[in-house]
Design a protein around this motif. Sequence first.
Motif, PDB file in Angstrom:
ATOM      1  N   VAL A 116       0.861  -1.189   0.000  1.00 48.89           N
ATOM      2  CA  VAL A 116       0.000   0.000   0.000  1.00 48.89           C
ATOM      3  C   VAL A 116       0.893   1.233   0.000  1.00 48.89           C
ATOM      4  CG1 VAL A 116      -1.810   1.289   1.195  1.00 48.89           C
ATOM      5  CG2 VAL A 116      -1.791  -1.212   1.313  1.00 48.89           C
ATOM      6  N   ARG A 117       0.626   2.141  -0.915  1.00 48.04           N
ATOM      7  CA  ARG A 117       1.372   3.396  -0.995  1.00 48.04           C
ATOM      8  C   ARG A 117       0.378   4.546  -0.866  1.00 48.04           C
ATOM      9  NH1 ARG A 117       6.011   5.960  -2.689  1.00 48.04           N
ATOM     10  NH2 ARG A 117       5.819   7.720  -4.136  1.00 48.04           N
ATOM     11  N   THR A 118       0.660   5.475   0.051  1.00 45.45           N
ATOM     12  CA  THR A 118      -0.219   6.615   0.290  1.00 45.45           C
ATOM     13  C   THR A 118       0.492   7.905  -0.090  1.00 45.45           C
ATOM     14  OG1 THR A 118      -1.280   5.440   2.122  1.00 45.45           O
ATOM     15  CG2 THR A 118      -1.622   7.827   2.007  1.00 45.45           C
ATOM     16  N   ILE A 119      -0.161   8.710  -0.918  1.00 44.79           N
ATOM     17  CA  ILE A 119       0.401   9.971  -1.396  1.00 44.79           C
ATOM     18  C   ILE A 119      -0.555  11.108  -1.043  1.00 44.79           C
ATOM     19  CG2 ILE A 119       1.159  11.285  -3.424  1.00 44.79           C
ATOM     20  CD1 ILE A 119       2.914   8.879  -2.827  1.00 44.79           C
ATOM     21  N   VAL A 120      -0.006  12.179  -0.458  1.00 45.24           N
ATOM     22  CA  VAL A 120      -0.789  13.386  -0.178  1.00 45.24           C
ATOM     23  C   VAL A 120      -0.227  14.514  -1.043  1.00 45.24           C
ATOM     24  CG1 VAL A 120      -1.539  15.048   1.555  1.00 45.24           C
ATOM     25  CG2 VAL A 120      -1.285  12.626   2.175  1.00 45.24           C
ATOM     26  N   LEU A 121      -1.040  15.010  -1.960  1.00 45.29           N
ATOM     27  CA  LEU A 121      -0.621  16.082  -2.864  1.00 45.29           C
ATOM     28  C   LEU A 121      -0.891  17.439  -2.237  1.00 45.29           C
ATOM     29  CD1 LEU A 121      -2.028  14.605  -6.191  1.00 45.29           C
ATOM     30  CD2 LEU A 121       0.271  14.367  -5.245  1.00 45.29           C
ATOM     31  N   GLN A 122       0.045  18.341  -2.402  1.00 43.58           N
ATOM     32  CA  GLN A 122      -0.055  19.658  -1.775  1.00 43.58           C
ATOM     33  C   GLN A 122      -0.915  20.608  -2.608  1.00 43.58           C
ATOM     34  OE1 GLN A 122       1.342  20.105   1.391  1.00 43.58           O
ATOM     35  NE2 GLN A 122       1.497  17.893   1.033  1.00 43.58           N
ATOM     36  N   ARG A 123      -1.613  21.512  -1.918  1.00 49.83           N
ATOM     37  CA  ARG A 123      -2.481  22.526  -2.538  1.00 49.83           C
ATOM     38  C   ARG A 123      -3.499  21.869  -3.471  1.00 49.83           C
ATOM     39  NH1 ARG A 123       2.530  23.904  -3.126  1.00 49.83           N
ATOM     40  NH2 ARG A 123       2.490  23.637  -5.399  1.00 49.83           N
ATOM     41  N   CYS A 124      -4.066  20.758  -2.989  1.00 46.57           N
ATOM     42  CA  CYS A 124      -4.979  19.958  -3.808  1.00 46.57           C
ATOM     43  C   CYS A 124      -6.226  19.618  -3.008  1.00 46.57           C
ATOM     44  CB  CYS A 124      -4.275  18.676  -4.265  1.00 46.57           C
ATOM     45  SG  CYS A 124      -5.278  17.622  -5.334  1.00 46.57           S
ATOM     46  N   GLY A 125      -7.372  19.707  -3.668  1.00 46.18           N
ATOM     47  CA  GLY A 125      -8.639  19.345  -3.056  1.00 46.18           C
ATOM     48  C   GLY A 125      -9.045  17.929  -3.412  1.00 46.18           C
ATOM     49  N   HIS A 126     -10.364  17.733  -3.652  1.00 45.01           N
ATOM     50  CA  HIS A 126     -10.901  16.383  -3.839  1.00 45.01           C
ATOM     51  C   HIS A 126     -10.793  15.874  -5.264  1.00 45.01           C
ATOM     52  CE1 HIS A 126     -13.168  12.854  -2.928  1.00 45.01           C
ATOM     53  NE2 HIS A 126     -14.185  13.184  -3.715  1.00 45.01           N
ATOM     54  N   TRP A 127     -10.679  16.760  -6.255  1.00 46.55           N
ATOM     55  CA  TRP A 127     -10.631  16.323  -7.655  1.00 46.55           C
ATOM     56  C   TRP A 127      -9.179  16.121  -8.080  1.00 46.55           C
ATOM     57  CZ3 TRP A 127     -14.746  15.655 -11.283  1.00 46.55           C
ATOM     58  CH2 TRP A 127     -16.024  15.826 -10.731  1.00 46.55           C
ATOM     59  N   THR A 128      -8.502  15.206  -7.423  1.00 43.82           N
ATOM     60  CA  THR A 128      -7.067  14.987  -7.628  1.00 43.82           C
ATOM     61  C   THR A 128      -6.676  14.778  -9.094  1.00 43.82           C
ATOM     62  OG1 THR A 128      -7.611  12.808  -6.718  1.00 43.82           O
ATOM     63  CG2 THR A 128      -6.238  14.233  -5.373  1.00 43.82           C
ATOM     64  N   PRO A 129      -7.389  13.926  -9.882  1.00 49.77           N
ATOM     65  CA  PRO A 129      -6.945  13.717 -11.264  1.00 49.77           C
ATOM     66  C   PRO A 129      -7.011  14.972 -12.123  1.00 49.77           C
ATOM     67  CG  PRO A 129      -8.489  12.003 -10.585  1.00 49.77           C
ATOM     68  CD  PRO A 129      -8.558  13.082  -9.554  1.00 49.77           C
ATOM     69  N   VAL A 130      -7.853  15.914 -11.729  1.00 50.53           N
ATOM     70  CA  VAL A 130      -8.031  17.146 -12.495  1.00 50.53           C
ATOM     71  C   VAL A 130      -7.148  18.267 -11.951  1.00 50.53           C
ATOM     72  CG1 VAL A 130      -9.722  18.888 -13.233  1.00 50.53           C
ATOM     73  CG2 VAL A 130     -10.395  16.474 -13.059  1.00 50.53           C
ATOM     74  N   GLU A 131      -7.064  18.355 -10.628  1.00 51.45           N
ATOM     75  CA  GLU A 131      -6.313  19.441 -10.003  1.00 51.45           C
ATOM     76  C   GLU A 131      -4.802  19.244 -10.090  1.00 51.45           C
ATOM     77  OE1 GLU A 131      -7.929  21.139  -6.233  1.00 51.45           O
ATOM     78  OE2 GLU A 131      -9.236  19.368  -6.275  1.00 51.45           O
ATOM     79  N   ARG A 132      -4.353  18.020  -9.971  1.00 61.03           N
ATOM     80  CA  ARG A 132      -2.919  17.724  -9.966  1.00 61.03           C
ATOM     81  C   ARG A 132      -2.632  16.569 -10.921  1.00 61.03           C
ATOM     82  NH1 ARG A 132      -2.917  21.996  -8.405  1.00 61.03           N
ATOM     83  NH2 ARG A 132      -2.170  22.900  -6.449  1.00 61.03           N
ATOM     84  N   ALA A 133      -2.993  16.790 -12.180  1.00 58.58           N
ATOM     85  CA  ALA A 133      -2.874  15.722 -13.182  1.00 58.58           C
ATOM     86  C   ALA A 133      -1.435  15.240 -13.333  1.00 58.58           C
ATOM     87  CB  ALA A 133      -3.417  16.206 -14.521  1.00 58.58           C
ATOM     88  N   GLU A 134      -0.478  16.151 -13.399  1.00 57.75           N
ATOM     89  CA  GLU A 134       0.916  15.738 -13.616  1.00 57.75           C
ATOM     90  C   GLU A 134       1.412  14.872 -12.470  1.00 57.75           C
ATOM     91  OE1 GLU A 134       3.409  19.055 -14.389  1.00 57.75           O
ATOM     92  OE2 GLU A 134       2.393  19.618 -16.258  1.00 57.75           O
TER      93      GLU A 134
END
Length: 264
Positions: free
Chosen positions: A232-250
């Motif tokens: 299991v790998r857990t990643i927390v993206l910074q300055r990101c809300g709930h729409w992760t694939p759209v907000e932080r696509a790269e």
Amino acid sequence: MPLHTIANVAVEDEGEGDAVVCLHGLGGTSNTWTPLMPALGGYRVIRPDLPGSGRSGAAGGELTIEKLTECVTTICQRLGVSRAHVLGHSMGTIVAQHLAVAQPRLVRSLALFGPLVAPPDTARANIRARGEKAQAEGTRGMHDIALALVNASLSADTRERQPVATAFVRESLMRQDPQGYARSCAALAATVAAQVERIEAPTLLVTGDEDGVAPPQAVRAMAERLAAAKGVRTIVLQRCGHWTPVERAEDCVRELRQFLPAQR
């Protein structure tokens, strides 16, 4: 890109290789995954609009998470898919978990964005109220719901610096059929959590530091419950809300490019 209609569900089927099944969330469509397609070259990518969402008609009778799970199983059977990597966003992560429990041989791995096991009780009441508003007020209700969710579900940085991402989420919500959206809300509000302790598939969990639906502490607690998973790998993206694939696509593309090849 072939477009299938399976049990009144629109299903996009693109590419060749190992299968990847992509399950969007409440208010989403197959286009939730378009920003992540650069990570999916060399795969057969199957993207349904789940029943009641996007281009798909609602299934007969009450819509439930179990019916959504059965629908995904039927799609895989009809398309000859016996093993697949499964991607999920929001409500789609719940469907993916139920699928992994019910069909462990089908689910090769899980990559879950904005993941939750089930909505907390306080959220269930809000989801039901949102569905009732959509059902009662139709297009005007969806307009109000979309505006409220853009403010509540996207990070401040996304709203300020990513007008295209903000417009995408707004449009995705506004274009939903109000009755289909209402039934999806009812399904999500009535969710019974899957027995995630039984999931064996390798799992990637990705959330945002400003995700109020899948806050980092809840996602980390979810990871602890996945004790039987083969990693299991857990990643927390910074300055990101709930729409992760759209907000932080790269960032999501980068994580998928690392995760999926390791599961071959």
